[in-house]
Design a protein around this motif. Sequence first.
Motif, mmCIF file in Angstrom:
data_model
loop_
_atom_site.group_PDB
_atom_site.id
_atom_site.type_symbol
_atom_site.label_atom_id
_atom_site.label_comp_id
_atom_site.label_asym_id
_atom_site.label_seq_id
_atom_site.Cartn_x
_atom_site.Cartn_y
_atom_site.Cartn_z
ATOM 1 N N VAL A 190 -21.777 -4.795 -18.985
ATOM 2 C CA VAL A 190 -22.193 -3.561 -18.325
ATOM 3 C C VAL A 190 -23.603 -3.174 -18.751
ATOM 4 C CG1 VAL A 190 -21.310 -1.870 -20.009
ATOM 5 C CG2 VAL A 190 -21.371 -1.292 -17.584
ATOM 6 N N THR A 191 -23.963 -3.436 -19.991
ATOM 7 C CA THR A 191 -25.300 -3.077 -20.474
ATOM 8 C C THR A 191 -26.374 -3.863 -19.748
ATOM 9 O OG1 THR A 191 -24.423 -2.486 -22.656
ATOM 10 C CG2 THR A 191 -26.785 -2.962 -22.505
ATOM 11 N N ILE A 192 -26.185 -5.163 -19.637
ATOM 12 C CA ILE A 192 -27.198 -6.000 -18.979
ATOM 13 C C ILE A 192 -27.254 -5.697 -17.483
ATOM 14 C CG2 ILE A 192 -27.734 -8.387 -18.330
ATOM 15 C CD1 ILE A 192 -26.836 -9.193 -21.156
ATOM 16 N N LYS A 193 -26.126 -5.449 -16.863
ATOM 17 C CA LYS A 193 -26.144 -5.130 -15.432
ATOM 18 C C LYS A 193 -26.765 -3.766 -15.167
ATOM 19 C CE LYS A 193 -22.543 -8.320 -13.978
ATOM 20 N NZ LYS A 193 -21.218 -8.540 -13.343
ATOM 21 N N LEU A 194 -26.584 -2.827 -16.081
ATOM 22 C CA LEU A 194 -27.264 -1.532 -15.951
ATOM 23 C C LEU A 194 -28.777 -1.701 -16.009
ATOM 24 C CD1 LEU A 194 -25.109 0.796 -18.248
ATOM 25 C CD2 LEU A 194 -25.305 0.963 -15.765
ATOM 26 N N SER A 195 -29.226 -2.603 -16.869
ATOM 27 C CA SER A 195 -30.674 -2.780 -17.065
ATOM 28 C C SER A 195 -31.378 -3.268 -15.811
ATOM 29 C CB SER A 195 -30.926 -3.763 -18.215
ATOM 30 O OG SER A 195 -30.613 -5.097 -17.842
ATOM 31 N N ARG A 196 -30.619 -3.797 -14.858
ATOM 32 C CA ARG A 196 -31.215 -4.322 -13.623
ATOM 33 C C ARG A 196 -31.315 -3.277 -12.521
ATOM 34 N NH1 ARG A 196 -27.377 -9.617 -13.625
ATOM 35 N NH2 ARG A 196 -28.317 -10.695 -15.415
ATOM 36 N N ILE A 197 -30.765 -2.089 -12.749
ATOM 37 C CA ILE A 197 -30.803 -1.050 -11.726
ATOM 38 C C ILE A 197 -32.158 -0.346 -11.775
ATOM 39 C CG2 ILE A 197 -29.755 1.094 -10.914
ATOM 40 C CD1 ILE A 197 -27.127 0.164 -12.129
ATOM 41 N N PRO A 198 -32.912 -0.368 -10.699
ATOM 42 C CA PRO A 198 -34.257 0.234 -10.715
ATOM 43 C C PRO A 198 -34.222 1.728 -11.046
ATOM 44 C CG PRO A 198 -33.939 -1.128 -8.762
ATOM 45 C CD PRO A 198 -32.590 -0.988 -9.402
ATOM 46 N N ARG A 199 -35.153 2.150 -11.877
ATOM 47 C CA ARG A 199 -35.385 3.563 -12.215
ATOM 48 C C ARG A 199 -34.193 4.243 -12.883
ATOM 49 N NH1 ARG A 199 -37.514 2.439 -7.407
ATOM 50 N NH2 ARG A 199 -35.709 3.240 -6.266
ATOM 51 N N LEU A 200 -33.250 3.460 -13.396
ATOM 52 C CA LEU A 200 -32.120 4.050 -14.104
ATOM 53 C C LEU A 200 -32.584 4.578 -15.461
ATOM 54 C CD1 LEU A 200 -28.979 4.406 -13.891
ATOM 55 C CD2 LEU A 200 -28.819 2.399 -15.376
#
Length: 241
Positions: A190-200
């Motif tokens: 979940v951490t790595i996939k969150l990092s790919r969300i723009p402007r999060l």
Amino acid sequence: MFITKLSIVIPAYNEGKTIHLILDKIKTVELINQLAKEIIIVNDCSKDDTEEAVLRYRQANPEMNIQYFKHEVNKGKGAALHTGIGKATGEYLIIQDADLEYDPAEYNDLLKPVVNGFADVVYGSRFMGSNPHRILFFWHTIGNRWLTFLSNMFSNMNLTDMETCYKLFNTKMLQGITLRESRFGFEPEVTIKLSRIPRLRIYEVGISYYGRTYEEGKKIGWKDGFRAIYCILKYGLFKAK
């Protein structure tokens, strides 16, 4: 974002001795801005009296919004989280272990950056701040810090505690992420996939930690550490979806 309700997702496996105690703590917490609480418990096919303890507690506390779900076979903590996340209806959700290692009195510490308009996701770090921390396992601490370092390499973030249980998410955003890990690989995935969300906007706040020994019921082991490394490489280096 205007928030009216916080979903509290609790994966439970053989926590019949303590789950009523964590529910007592959640019950007494008054959330910032008088947010409502939705408690979602997912029993991952426990072999003790976890189910009886939850149902007994819910019957004795009808004013609490406790939803109970169970797996007919043991699938792992990550799978229990997948079930709970899918059932959440609050605008934000937080993950709460069924043991007593994390203190629900600190929910508001994680909520403040969101309520004040700064954050979309908040991690509660056991390695920040001056809150109390139980002294336990040297190699676990080294392992947690090393896994966080490795995760940061591929996510390009500067988290101090990737493996923390306390993670506060925008519910719809999290429900929109495809999560595959059924055990403790949930954290790096979940951490790595969150990092790919723009402007999060991801924040960290310091939390306390009242860790357990294995005799007291701690479950994570060295195999889970190797799985976390695999997941970091799988989702970070090879960018698996």
